[in-house]
Write an enzyme that holds these catalytic residues in place. Structure first.
Site, PDB file in Angstrom:
ATOM      1  N   GLU A  89     -16.691  27.045 -63.028  1.00  0.00           N
ATOM      2  CA  GLU A  89     -16.220  26.003 -63.950  1.00  0.00           C
ATOM      3  C   GLU A  89     -16.758  26.257 -65.359  1.00  0.00           C
ATOM      4  OE1 GLU A  89     -18.769  22.565 -64.892  1.00  0.00           O
ATOM      5  OE2 GLU A  89     -17.505  21.629 -63.378  1.00  0.00           O
TER       6      GLU A  89
ATOM      7  N   ASP B  93     -10.621  24.905 -60.205  1.00  0.00           N
ATOM      8  CA  ASP B  93     -10.543  24.635 -61.642  1.00  0.00           C
ATOM      9  C   ASP B  93     -11.094  25.792 -62.467  1.00  0.00           C
ATOM     10  OD1 ASP B  93     -13.143  24.065 -60.761  1.00  0.00           O
ATOM     11  OD2 ASP B  93     -13.422  22.395 -62.140  1.00  0.00           O
TER      12      ASP B  93
END
Length: 426
Positions: free
Chosen positions: A105, A169
């Site tokens: 991330e 993500d």
């Protein structure tokens, strides 16, 4: 005379060669700065706003200055790899294990930020971040990034032992950053950014999307047939504008339009059924009997998994970005509801924003973290009635907070880039 002439001729040739060599670094330096280097002053959707209590020059300067401070604090090099960079995320020592240094991330954020800023040294930083990503592939698919890296006893940075799978993500932000890099610097150099983007996008589609439902999964560790995790998603992973950029990239992999449509449908379902009075999203969303609903407590990370908490705090920024760049209005009513609710809840004072709420609007965690303040600055951009509110949010966001960590400051930087009018899609 002939000998003298020959020496002169040789001297001219040697001087020319030296001059040519001397020009190489200068030429390369000119080529390093991006074609769309900061600031860009992107024209967002008509009717949207930016802070107007300061000039555009002051907005740009605030971003540039904070970017410099952010790099000094978080952009690091492995001790044994001088051509790599990573984003140090454990500055407050909150992460487990204690020797953790970064996660995918953080890495995705760093690659997007350096590609957007694209100053004279940022290609070097971006390429180093890219090499670190490639050196730390997921055990399930090396085109994806293992979600966490730690320092071993020798000081070498390695993937977390026994847990080297991916988080969706981070991978999607890395893919998006590579598309940005292709637009900034082209793909004819040492790293073929576009080919690398297509490679990771194919891996995301194969490993991190439930193809039968076009649903974004939590990571490559989730099996489609898993009755719990295979039917769930993280609200902050519904990266609406990313999906459209992926579709436009002509990756040779179909399905991104369906992923976009499904993401909007899931978001709207939660809004209609669970958060009609606030517009808030839960950290995690599960599917039960064909319906989407907030996850139960301790579904994956903690007691607030079904509340508006540290994951979903990013959604006002992430969801609004697609409206700003494309004008897609599917989430606009929800964004407007969210803005109206948070202004009323806080009496128009950003200092009163708390660090988490139930979907009905009850505070679940006290605090005024920039993690929760800054994204509302982006969602406020959708309506001119929010002008005073966004001005106040900007002023609060740019304040230095002693308890702000990597997460708060990295979200802060990205939202400042957006709110100043300087984010663009590849």
């Amino acid at each position: 005379m002939k000998k003298r002439s020959l020496l002169i001729a040789l001297g001219v040739i040697v001087f020319g060669i030296i001059a040519s060599i001397a020009l190489v670094p200068q030429t390369k330096q000119k080529e390093i700065a991006g074609k769309r280097a900061f600031p860009q002053h992107t024209v967002y959707q008509a009717g949207t706003i930016k802070p107007d209590n300061v000039s555009q020059e002051e907005l740009d300067a605030a971003v540039a200055n904070f970017y410099k401070a952010w790099k000094n604090e978080y952009l690091k090099q492995p001790a044994d790899e001088n051509d790599q960079y990573y984003i140090f995320y454990n500055d407050k020592g909150y992460a487990e294990p204690k020797n953790a240094v970064t996660v995918s991330e953080a890495h995705g954020y760093g690659m997007m930020i350096t590609a957007i800023m694209a100053g004279s040294q940022d290609k070097q930083y971006f390429d180093g971040l890219y090499r670190f990503y490639k050196a730390h592939g997921s055990d399930n698919d090396p085109s994806l990034m293992a979600w966490q890296q730690v320092k071993d006893k020798s000081g070498k940075i390695i993937n977390t032992l026994g847990d080297a799978d991916s988080a969706t993500d981070g991978d999607m932000d890395i893919a998006y950053s590579l598309l940005l890099a292709d637009r900034q610097w082209g793909s004819e150099g040492e790293i073929d950014y576009l080919a690398s983007a297509k490679d990771i996008l194919a891996a995301i589609m194969s490993n991190e999307i439930n193809r039968s439902q076009s649903l974004v999964k939590l990571g490559d560790w989730v099996e489609d047939k898993d009755e719990v995790y295979g039917q769930s998603t993280r609200s902050s992973d519904l990266l609406l504008n990313h999906f459209k950029s992926f579709e436009a990239a002509a990756t040779g992999t179909d399905g991104w339009k369906e992923v976009t449509d499904k993401a909007y449908a899931v978001i709207h379902s939660i809004y209609e059924e669970k958060s009609g009075n606030t517009g808030l999203m839960p950290d995690f969303i599960v599917q039960s009997r064909g319906e989407y609903q907030p996850a139960q407590a301790d579904f994956l990370e903690g007691e607030n998994d079904g509340n508006y908490s540290w994951n979903s705090s990013r959604t006002p920024w992430r969801y609004t970005l697609d409206y700003l760049l494309t004008g897609d209005e599917r989430a606009l009513p929800q964004l407007k509801k969210m803005n109206d609710w948070i202004k009323a809840e806080t009496d128009g004072n950003p200092e009163n924003i708390q660090s988490g709420y139930t979907l009905s609007g009850k505070a679940v965690e006290e605090g005024n973290s920039t993690t929760f303040v800054a994204p509302f600055m982006v969602s406020a951009m959708v309506d001119s009635s929010n002008q005073q509110w966004i001005n106040q949010l900007w002023d609060r966001t740019i304040q230095k907070q002693d308890d702000d960590d990597y997460f708060a400051n990295t979200i802060k930087l990205q939202t400042m880039i957006v709110a100043s009018g300087n984010w663009w899609a590849p």
